[in-house]
Enzyme design. Structure first.
Site, PDB file in Angstrom:
ATOM      1  N   SER A 120      39.211  35.771  34.067  1.00 58.31           N
ATOM      2  CA  SER A 120      40.083  36.924  34.228  1.00 58.31           C
ATOM      3  C   SER A 120      41.473  36.514  34.716  1.00 58.31           C
ATOM      4  CB  SER A 120      39.428  37.938  35.171  1.00 58.31           C
ATOM      5  OG  SER A 120      40.119  39.146  35.199  1.00 58.31           O
ATOM      6  N   ASP A 150      46.259  40.832  32.031  1.00 60.96           N
ATOM      7  CA  ASP A 150      45.798  39.629  32.717  1.00 60.96           C
ATOM      8  C   ASP A 150      45.153  38.695  31.704  1.00 60.96           C
ATOM      9  OD1 ASP A 150      43.477  41.070  32.264  1.00 60.96           O
ATOM     10  OD2 ASP A 150      42.514  40.426  34.122  1.00 60.96           O
ATOM     11  N   ASP A 208      42.220  37.924  30.564  1.00 59.41           N
ATOM     12  CA  ASP A 208      41.264  38.379  29.549  1.00 59.41           C
ATOM     13  C   ASP A 208      41.567  39.789  29.066  1.00 59.41           C
ATOM     14  OD1 ASP A 208      40.426  39.678  31.881  1.00 59.41           O
ATOM     15  OD2 ASP A 208      38.312  39.557  31.352  1.00 59.41           O
ATOM     16  N   ASP A 222      41.654  42.778  30.334  1.00 62.72           N
ATOM     17  CA  ASP A 222      40.900  43.983  30.681  1.00 62.72           C
ATOM     18  C   ASP A 222      41.583  44.780  31.798  1.00 62.72           C
ATOM     19  OD1 ASP A 222      40.346  42.385  32.873  1.00 62.72           O
ATOM     20  OD2 ASP A 222      38.169  42.626  32.778  1.00 62.72           O
TER      21      ASP A 222
END
Length: 446
Positions: free
Chosen positions: A102, A241, A243, A245
């Site tokens: 992440s 960010d 990833d 999400d």
């Protein structure tokens, strides 16, 4: 039973250190495969990743694990976490896997698992998989070993899906948008979707090299985005960010807009348009008291969950809500996806920008946040929050607030940190309380 590997968002840690080693990743593939191999059909797992260097190593290890227990693997390459969830469901896979840490630096990595419905696994599923990690793998017979192949159309499918989250009449023509993809998983798909919708784009964080993911860019470091928005005269800035999400917005004046303000906008907008279900939204205990007061003024409720988007989702399902999220920028809109999706959330903001005809600075600051302070205290081991000194200082602080504020003190689920948050109408009081608690936690954590 306490989980040893899974935290609030999958398994995460520094690569080549327990538990983020190739050996453990292979075992996770074998254990998760064992858990999801049900029935006589050919079983399939979709694997995506972000752009960090260790993604190659972890992907190959997971592929080895899954194929060794008889699961076919579909590899989609660098793709956002929500894309993996979407593809797992739309391709009738038994499991989806995202390799990502992440917003963490490139040295870390993680494994997130999604079920065949596209939702993150329950605590029960994760505990079952952990149990299998300590057992010998049930290897497939030679003729039943799985196959692995790359799926080249994944990007196109996801771009189409996120564009479909907007009504047909919404176009982004005439909007100048700066987008920062954090040199992460969305570096191709997010700019493509915005461009196809008509936006004039300035891109940042779209040249990943394996080591620059989240480095001085993305939703955790928006300084360059702020400067670029103001200098270019853009209407809005979007930061994702690693990833993709989570989402942070910068208005045309360069001011940062966090997840609480985004939830206020999306929730109230959906309510006006008859789209909001549940009579309110779901957020975590970390969301600002100002959000709660704003929603109450709109005759909407705020349900609070534990920290972590999976817990937000649990409360959403339980109460029939379709909008939820976190102050950090995770936005879950169940009408359009099964997990947090920064790009879809950005499109909902852009829809309101188009429909209202107003500048971002006017529509994105719907309430005055109550003074809130969050500090992190790193610790080496043990359980600092179980210490009597820490318990005592927290009790004293709660008495001092006397119902006119909130304290949230918790251990991070992804890092060895104690997170200390205090909020209330008196800013000086909040600073003093936070410092006092942090000092005691540091004292016992040494």
């Amino acid at each position: 039973m306490t989980k040893k590997f899974f935290g609030t968002d999958g398994i995460r840690g520094p690569t080549n250190q327990h538990p983020m080693t190739a050996e453990i990743a292979m075992k996770v593939g074998q254990a998760a495969g064992r858990h999801f191999v049900r029935g006589e059909h050919r079983h399939r797992v979709v694997i995506g990743k972000d752009t960090r260097l260790s993604g190659y190593m972890m992907e190959n290890a997971l592929v080895a694990g899954f194929t060794s227990v008889g699961m076919d693997v579909v590899q989609v390459g660098p793709m956002p976490t929500p894309a993996v969830a979407l593809l797992a469901r739309s391709m009738r896979a038994d499991l989806g896997v995202m390799i990502s840490a992440s917003h963490n630096p490139y040295q870390d990595n993680g494994i997130k698992l999604f079920g065949p419905d596209g939702f993150k696994l329950s605590d029960e599923d994760e505990l079952k998989i952990e149990g299998y990690l300590s057992e010998d793998a049930r290897l497939a017979q030679a003729e039943d070993i799985g196959r692995a192949k790359r799926f080249e159309d994944a990007r196109g499918r996801y771009i189409h899906a996120i564009k479909m989250s907007l009504p047909d009449h919404i176009r982004l023509d005439g909007l100048k948008i700066v987008i920062d993809c954090a040199n992460g998983a969305a570096y191709q798909v997010a700019p493509s979707a915005l461009w196809e919708l008509g936006a004039e784009l300035i891109t940042l964080g779209v040249t990943p090299d394996g080591k620059n993911i989240n480095y001085k860019c993305g939703s955790t470091d928006v300084a360059t985005l702020q400067e670029t928005v103001v200098a270019s005269g853009a209407h809005i800035g979007i930061a994702l960010d690693g990833d993709a999400d989570r989402l942070i917005i910068v208005d045309e004046k360069g001011r940062v807009v966090d997840g609480d303000q985004l939830m206020a906008l999306i929730g109230s907008s959906w309510n006006r348009n008859g789209l909001l279900r549940g009579g309110g939204i779901v957020a975590t205990v970390m969301s600002n008291l100002g959000l709660e007061r704003f929603l109450k003024s709109q005759e909407l409720t705020l349900i609070r969950s534990k920290v972590g988007d999976r817990y937000v989702l649990e409360e959403m399902k339980k109460g029939g809500f379709n909008v939820g999220g976190e102050q950090s920028g995770h936005m879950i809109m169940l009408d359009h996806g099964t997990t947090g999706d920064g790009t879809i959330a950005a499109l909902q903001v852009l829809r309101e920008l188009v429909d209202s005809g107003k500048p971002a600075s006017e529509i994105l600051h719907l309430f005055e946040p109550v003074p809130q302070l969050l500090k992190n205290v790193r610790y080496a081991g043990g359980m600092p929050l179980d210490n009597d000194k820490v318990k005592s200082v927290i009790t004293e602080a709660e008495k001092e607030l006397n119902g006119n504020g909130r304290l949230v003190i918790r251990a991070s689920g992804t890092e060895p940190l104690i997170r200390v948050m205090a909020e209330g109408d008196n800013s000086d009081q909040i600073h003093q309380i936070t410092e006092r608690i942090c000092n005691v936690v540091e004292e016992v954590a040494d």
